[in-house]
Write a protein that holds these residues in place. Structure first.
Motif, PDB file in Angstrom:
ATOM      1  N   GLN A  17       0.799  -1.222   0.000  1.00 11.70           N
ATOM      2  CA  GLN A  17       0.000   0.000   0.000  1.00 11.70           C
ATOM      3  C   GLN A  17       0.831   1.271   0.000  1.00 11.70           C
ATOM      4  N   THR A  18       2.131   1.159   0.232  1.00  9.53           N
ATOM      5  CA  THR A  18       2.970   2.353   0.120  1.00  9.53           C
ATOM      6  C   THR A  18       3.202   2.723  -1.342  1.00  9.53           C
ATOM      7  N   HIS A  19       2.836   1.822  -2.262  1.00  6.91           N
ATOM      8  CA  HIS A  19       3.061   2.065  -3.688  1.00  6.91           C
ATOM      9  C   HIS A  19       1.798   1.989  -4.541  1.00  6.91           C
ATOM     10  N   ILE A  20       0.752   1.312  -4.049  1.00 10.41           N
ATOM     11  CA  ILE A  20      -0.469   1.180  -4.840  1.00 10.41           C
ATOM     12  C   ILE A  20      -1.672   1.647  -4.024  1.00 10.41           C
ATOM     13  N   GLU A  21      -2.794   1.848  -4.697  1.00  9.16           N
ATOM     14  CA  GLU A  21      -3.990   2.389  -4.062  1.00  9.16           C
ATOM     15  C   GLU A  21      -4.610   1.382  -3.098  1.00  9.16           C
ATOM     16  N   SER A  22      -5.276   1.909  -2.066  1.00 13.24           N
ATOM     17  CA  SER A  22      -5.937   1.041  -1.095  1.00 13.24           C
ATOM     18  C   SER A  22      -7.050   0.232  -1.749  1.00 13.24           C
TER      19      SER A  22
END
Length: 304
Positions: free
Chosen positions: A93-98
Motif C-alpha cells: 500500500q505504500t506504492h499502490i492504491e488502497s
C-alpha cells in the motif's frame, strides 16, 4: 458433505457490518502509512488487538491453553495469518492504491480453495471449483495488468506482494484446521495475534526504529481503528457470522469489502483506479460466486 446454509437477515446485516469494518481498514492503514512504516503499522495492529482479545477471552471465561504445543501453533499461525500478509500488504500500500489492494486481497478465497484441495481429502477440486478458480486467476491477472507482469515496473512488485499475502492467508487456513481446530475461536484469535506481536515488536524496532505513540491525531485514530476495530472486533464478529452463515457463505464478505474500500479510497484519498482493475474485480467476483455454488446450481436448474 458440505451443506450450504441459508443466510438469515441477521447474518446478512452482520456480514455487511464486517465488510464495512474491513473495507475501511484499507483506508486507515493508508492514512497511518503517511507517518509510520509498514512494519510499525503491523506491530501496532497486532499488539493492541492482542490486548483487546485477551480481555474478551477473560470476560467470556474461556479456558486459556497452557500446552507448549498450542503456543507454538499460535506463533506459526501469527506468522502466517498476520505477520506475513499484514506486512506484505502494508508495504504494497505504500506504492499502490488502497482500493486496488482490497481487490487483490479478495483473491484469498481463490488460493484458499487450492490449498484446501492440496491438503485435505474432503476438499477436492470439482469442475465447478476449477472453473471458479480459473476465473479468479483471470481476474487477478487483469487487475494487476498483464503488461506490469512483463515489465516489473514500480507498481508490479507491490501488487505481487499483496498476492503473496493472500497466499499466506490460504496456508494459514490449512494450518488452523490441522493444528488449532480444538481451540475456541476467540482463544485461537487471541493466541494468533499474540504470536504475531512477539515477532513484530522486535522486527519493527530493528527495521524502523523505536515504536512510539507520539504521533499525529489522525495516525493514532487510524491505529485505534485498524487494531481494535478491523482486527480485534472483526475477529469476534467473524466467528459470530461463521456460526450463523457457515464458511461458504462467509466467503461472500470478501466480495463486499472491495467496493467499500474502493469507494472510501476515492472519496477520502482521491484514488483513481484503472478500468482494468474494475474488470479484474468483476472476473474475480464471478469466480468466487461460481466457487460458492449457488449461481452454478441455479444455472443447472434453468437448464433442466
Amino acid at each position: 458433505m458440505n451443506v450450504q446454509k441459508t443466510i438469515s437477515t441477521r447474518a446478512w446485516l452482520e456480514m455487511g457490518m464486517l465488510a464495512l469494518i474491513w473495507g475501511a481498514s484499507f483506508l486507515t492503514i493508508a492514512i497511518a502509512l503517511r507517518e509510520i512504516g509498514p512494519m510499525t503499522v503491523v506491530a501496532h495492529r497486532v499488539g493492541w488487538a492482542a490486548v483487546a482479545l485477551w480481555i474478551a477471552v477473560v470476560a467470556m471465561k474461556l479456558p486459556i491453553p497452557r500446552a507448549p504445543r498450542v503456543w507454538a501453533a499460535f506463533l506459526v499461525m501469527g506468522l502466517l495469518n498476520n505477520v506475513i500478509p499484514f506486512g506484505l500488504m502494508a508495504w504494497g500500500q505504500t506504492h499502490i492504491e488502497s482500493g486496488l489492494t482490497s481487490i487483490l486481497n479478495a483473491s484469498t478465497a481463490i488460493f484458499g480453495v487450492l490449498m484446501a484441495a492440496l491438503f485435505f481429502a474432503d476438499e477436492k477440486l470439482t469442475l465447478r471449483k476449477t472453473i471458479g478458480v480459473s476465473l479468479g486467476f483471470a481476474g487477478v491477472a487483469t487487475a494487476i495488468g498483464i503488461e506490469n507482469l512483463y515489465t516489473f515496473d514500480l507498481r508490479s512488485l507491490p501488487q505481487l506482494a499483496v498476492i503473496g499475502g493472500t497466499i499466506s492467508y490460504a496456508i494459514a487456513s490449512v494450518w488452523a484446521r490441522k493444528m488449532l481446530s480444538d481451540q475456541p475461536p476467540q482463544v485461537a484469535a487471541a493466541g494468533m495475534v499474540t504470536g504475531a506481536t512477539l515477532i513484530m515488536l522486535p522486527l519493527a524496532w530493528i527495521t524502523e526504529g523505536p515504536i512510539t505513540l507520539n504521533l499525529a491525531p489522525e495516525t493514532l485514530a487510524a491505529i485505534m481503528y485498524f487494531a481494535l476495530g478491523a482486527t480485534a472486533l472483526a475477529y469476534l464478529l467473524y466467528y459470530r457470522v461463521l456460526a450463523m452463515a457457515g464458511s461458504g457463505n462467509l466467503m461472500l464478505v470478501t466480495l463486499m469489502v472491495a467496493p467499500i474500500a474502493i469507494l472510501l479510497g476515492s472519496i477520502i484519498l482521491g484514488e483513481v483506479l484503472t478500468p482494468s482493475a474494475y474488470v479484474g474485480f468483476a472476473l474475480l467476483a464471478i469466480g468466487m460466486l461460481v466457487i460458492d455454488g449457488r449461481v452454478w446450481r441455479l444455472h443447472r436448474g434453468w437448464a433442466r
